[in-house]
Motif scaffolding. Structure first.
Motif, mmCIF file in Angstrom:
data_model
loop_
_atom_site.group_PDB
_atom_site.id
_atom_site.type_symbol
_atom_site.label_atom_id
_atom_site.label_comp_id
_atom_site.label_asym_id
_atom_site.label_seq_id
_atom_site.Cartn_x
_atom_site.Cartn_y
_atom_site.Cartn_z
ATOM 1 N N MET A 1 42.351 22.645 15.158
ATOM 2 C CA MET A 1 40.984 23.104 14.933
ATOM 3 C C MET A 1 40.042 21.927 14.736
ATOM 4 N N LEU A 2 38.953 21.973 15.399
ATOM 5 C CA LEU A 2 38.007 20.875 15.272
ATOM 6 C C LEU A 2 36.943 21.216 14.244
ATOM 7 N N ARG A 3 37.015 20.549 13.116
ATOM 8 C CA ARG A 3 36.018 20.841 12.081
ATOM 9 C C ARG A 3 34.780 19.981 12.306
ATOM 10 N N SER A 4 34.991 18.749 12.696
ATOM 11 C CA SER A 4 33.850 17.865 12.896
ATOM 12 C C SER A 4 34.183 16.896 14.004
ATOM 13 N N LYS A 5 33.149 16.391 14.651
ATOM 14 C CA LYS A 5 33.432 15.484 15.754
ATOM 15 C C LYS A 5 33.843 14.110 15.243
ATOM 16 N N HIS A 6 33.629 13.856 13.933
ATOM 17 C CA HIS A 6 33.994 12.548 13.404
ATOM 18 C C HIS A 6 35.439 12.504 12.965
ATOM 19 N N ALA A 7 36.022 13.687 12.767
ATOM 20 C CA ALA A 7 37.414 13.721 12.336
ATOM 21 C C ALA A 7 38.305 13.189 13.447
ATOM 22 N N SER A 8 39.104 12.175 13.134
ATOM 23 C CA SER A 8 40.007 11.644 14.147
ATOM 24 C C SER A 8 41.349 12.352 14.002
ATOM 25 N N SER A 9 41.345 13.628 14.364
ATOM 26 C CA SER A 9 42.562 14.422 14.237
ATOM 27 C C SER A 9 43.594 13.926 15.254
ATOM 28 N N PRO A 10 44.878 14.178 15.002
ATOM 29 C CA PRO A 10 45.906 13.745 15.954
ATOM 30 C C PRO A 10 45.671 14.349 17.329
ATOM 31 N N ARG A 11 45.030 15.484 17.340
ATOM 32 C CA ARG A 11 44.794 16.148 18.602
ATOM 33 C C ARG A 11 43.884 15.318 19.521
ATOM 34 N N ARG A 12 42.807 14.769 18.934
ATOM 35 C CA ARG A 12 41.911 13.934 19.720
ATOM 36 C C ARG A 12 42.650 12.722 20.268
ATOM 37 N N TRP A 13 43.511 12.183 19.413
ATOM 38 C CA TRP A 13 44.291 11.003 19.771
ATOM 39 C C TRP A 13 45.176 11.288 20.982
ATOM 40 N N ILE B 1 53.521 13.470 41.565
ATOM 41 C CA ILE B 1 53.692 14.761 40.897
ATOM 42 C C ILE B 1 53.579 14.582 39.387
ATOM 43 N N VAL B 2 54.212 13.532 38.848
ATOM 44 C CA VAL B 2 54.165 13.293 37.404
ATOM 45 C C VAL B 2 52.716 13.017 36.969
ATOM 46 N N VAL B 3 52.031 12.142 37.709
ATOM 47 C CA VAL B 3 50.660 11.785 37.333
ATOM 48 C C VAL B 3 49.742 13.003 37.385
ATOM 49 N N PHE B 4 49.859 13.789 38.442
ATOM 50 C CA PHE B 4 49.011 14.973 38.557
ATOM 51 C C PHE B 4 49.308 15.962 37.436
ATOM 52 N N THR B 5 50.593 16.033 37.026
ATOM 53 C CA THR B 5 50.932 16.942 35.938
ATOM 54 C C THR B 5 50.275 16.488 34.639
ATOM 55 N N VAL B 6 50.316 15.168 34.387
ATOM 56 C CA VAL B 6 49.655 14.634 33.188
ATOM 57 C C VAL B 6 48.159 14.958 33.244
ATOM 58 N N LEU B 7 47.574 14.736 34.410
ATOM 59 C CA LEU B 7 46.156 15.027 34.595
ATOM 60 C C LEU B 7 45.866 16.501 34.310
ATOM 61 N N ALA B 8 46.726 17.374 34.827
ATOM 62 C CA ALA B 8 46.519 18.814 34.634
ATOM 63 C C ALA B 8 46.611 19.168 33.153
ATOM 64 N N VAL B 9 47.598 18.611 32.447
ATOM 65 C CA VAL B 9 47.750 18.901 31.016
ATOM 66 C C VAL B 9 46.500 18.443 30.268
ATOM 67 N N TYR B 10 46.007 17.253 30.633
ATOM 68 C CA TYR B 10 44.799 16.734 29.991
ATOM 69 C C TYR B 10 43.620 17.676 30.223
ATOM 70 N N LEU B 11 43.400 18.063 31.494
ATOM 71 C CA LEU B 11 42.273 18.933 31.812
ATOM 72 C C LEU B 11 42.399 20.284 31.117
ATOM 73 N N VAL B 12 43.639 20.798 31.057
ATOM 74 C CA VAL B 12 43.855 22.088 30.395
ATOM 75 C C VAL B 12 43.489 22.005 28.922
ATOM 76 N N ARG B 13 43.877 20.903 28.274
ATOM 77 C CA ARG B 13 43.558 20.757 26.847
ATOM 78 C C ARG B 13 42.045 20.674 26.637
ATOM 79 N N GLN B 14 41.359 20.005 27.558
ATOM 80 C CA GLN B 14 39.897 19.951 27.467
ATOM 81 C C GLN B 14 39.314 21.353 27.628
ATOM 82 N N ARG B 15 39.841 22.062 28.611
ATOM 83 C CA ARG B 15 39.348 23.403 28.913
ATOM 84 C C ARG B 15 39.557 24.338 27.719
#
Lengths: 234, 222, 59
Positions: free
Chosen positions: A1-13, A202-216
């Motif tokens: 959960m994102l409480r604030s944009k300043h919080a450097s949660s592990p998720r952002r990392w 395939i590996v790189v595109f999968t990483v990219l997809a996971v990243y985009l999904v998390r953003q989404r």
């Protein structure tokens, strides 16, 4: 959960790591594709489209499989998180299907002499794209958001079960017609360097997809937070 | 008779009764089907041997579009009159409701085809009034009606109403469309070989029926 | 053998790949930024009103 944009949660990392990894990986893929792999003798330079083409379709199918599983889970036990997961993967799946279709068409032009041949794989991929575009549109047609999520899940199940049937039927339909000349690139006689590059992509595109999904998914989470804040207005 | 079967018949009878009074479904579907046969011929200027090649495709496009037009109505009608709530409150299984709705849709579609097929035979000069084509028509129609019943229930709840139905139904029923067209072509011209399309249509129907039957409760509940 | 004859197609394919991926990425980033700004503004507003109220009750 994102409480604030300043919080450097592990998720952002994790997000940052995935993002940088995907970018570096993509640049690395360019080096592998253009420098490392040999030039294919029959098709020439354009054969190098193959690497992104295959990596994209792999991602698309993997995405829609995840949508299918999440849709079943949602129908069994509705939860906002499951729906966000399915929706994000569906969107990324559509993005990669789009890349597959466009790269395939561009590859096809010099090789087949036409951007589009109604071959079984192309036709199935186009239908796949259409089904998931409708999946993404569906909730916006519903006044009740919960119903929208449920109906999307129904389409997520039918769409995926439908894919192999569509493919078989299109394939058999095309047996009556002359097959397009497809260079058999997936044969085992592919040079090792090409195989490594394919796997790497395939590996790189999968990483990219996971990243985009998390953003989404983050967008939907923030929207949910916003809605909660608004509903508890002072 | 088993109670479930009786309930199914009640649902079917209700739909037929509504139709005999309102008459806004069959008339529209029938006129549309005949009209498309005419329009297709005008647009494509069909004469000579090409009719045999594209005829089955035209027949099935006509059936598919008329089916979408008709099936879209059945649930929207329930929605407009608020009778869907009544059906859902009634003490019956969701599966019963699905089968009842499916049968009602099938009856409407078969009536439409009972007019369209002879018209097609006359206008296009193709011998479609033979047992093999009738069997294919029955199987293909069942495929469209199965997913059509499920999706029209979804479409009726949307802001777009029945306009949403073709978006859902056309891409998913591609196997049924191809199967029906190809099977019909093979019957009309036995020189072309190919896979056993009638068996495939049967298999598609089993898959779609199972899916739609299982998913229907998620579509009407809530 | 002119194996390099199709370079323009190759270039087009990779250009479109990068345009789609970056286009989608920027679309996502902008949306995240927009929604997060709204959330932050609302939270700040909420915090201020709470502080103001606390001041009222203590004084």
């Amino acid at each position: 959960m994102l409480r604030s944009k300043h919080a450097s949660s592990p998720r952002r990392w994790v997000d940052d790591l995935l993002g940088v990894g995907a970018l570096v990986g993509m640049v690395g893929a360019l080096w592998l594709i253009f420098v490392y792999t040999p030039l294919e003798l029959v098709q020439g330079a354009v054969q190098k489209v193959f690497y992104i083409h295959l990596a994209s379709i792999w991602n698309a199918y993997a995405s829609f499989l995840l949508v299918f599983v999440a849709s079943i889970l949602y129908l069994r036990r509705p939860s906002a998180a499951t729906d966000r997961f399915a929706r994000a993967w569906a969107e990324i799946g559509v993005v990669f299907t789009t890349i597959t279709l466009i790269s395939g068409a561009i590859w096809g032009k010099p090789i087949w002499g036409t951007y589009w041949s109604w071959d079984a794989r192309l036709t199935t991929t186009l239908l796949l794209w259409l089904i998931y575009v409708v999946y993404l549109m569906l909730p916006s047609f519903m006044d009740d958001p919960e119903r929208g999520r449920r109906y999307a899940a129904v389409v997520g199940v039918i769409g995926f079960v439908d894919v192999p049937i569509v493919h078989m039927s299109v394939r058999w339909w095309r047996t009556l017609h002359p097959d397009p000349i497809v260079a058999n690139l997936e044969g085992p006689d592919l040079p090792a360097s090409m195989w490594y590059t394919v796997l790497y992509c395939i590996v790189v595109f999968t990483v990219l997809a996971v990243y985009l999904v998390r953003q989404r998914m983050q967008i939907d989470e923030l929207r949910a937070t916003l809605a909660r804040l608004r509903s508890t207005a002072v | 008779m088993m109670p479930a079967a009786r309930q199914v018949l009640t649902v079917v009878r209700k739909d037929l009764l509504v139709e005999t009074r309102a008459r806004d479904l069959l008339n529209v579907m029938l006129t549309f089907a005949v009209l498309s046969l005419v329009i297709f011929n005008l647009a494509l200027d069909l004469r000579g041997p090409v009719v045999r090649e594209v005829g089955p495709g035209l027949l099935w496009l006509t059936i598919a579009f008329a089916a979408i037009l008709g099936m879209g109505r059945t649930f929207v009608r329930e929605h407009e009159r608020g009778t869907l709530t009544g059906l859902l409150i009634a003490p019956m299984d969701r599966g019963v409701l699905f089968v009842g709705k499916l049968l009602a849709n099938l009856i409407f579609l078969f009536v439409m085809e009972a007019v369209t097929l002879p018209m097609f035979a006359v206008l296009f000069g193709l011998p479609v009034l033979q047992p093999a084509v009738l069997l294919i028509t029955a199987l293909g129609t069942l495929g469209f009606a199965t997913l059509g019943t499920l999706f029209s229930a979804m479409a009726a709840q949307s802001r777009a109403r029945e306009a949403l139905l073709p978006l859902l139904l056309l891409p998913t029923t591609v196997p049924v469309l191809i199967g029906s067209v190809q099977a019909t072509s093979h019957v009309l011209d036995d020189t072309v070989g190919g896979p056993p399309w009638i068996g495939l249509l049967l298999a598609f129907n089993v898959i779609f029926l199972t899916l739609a039957f299982l998913l229907f409760e998620h579509v009407v509940d809530g | 053998m002119d194996t390099l004859q199709n370079l323009d197609y190759l270039f087009a394919a990779y250009a479109i790949l990068w345009v789609i991926i970056f286009g989608y990425f920027f679309y996502l980033t902008r949306q995240i930024g927009d929604v997060r700004r709204e959330v932050d503004a609302l939270q700040r507003e909420r915090a201020e009103t709470t502080v103001a109220r606390n001041d009222e009750t203590t004084s």
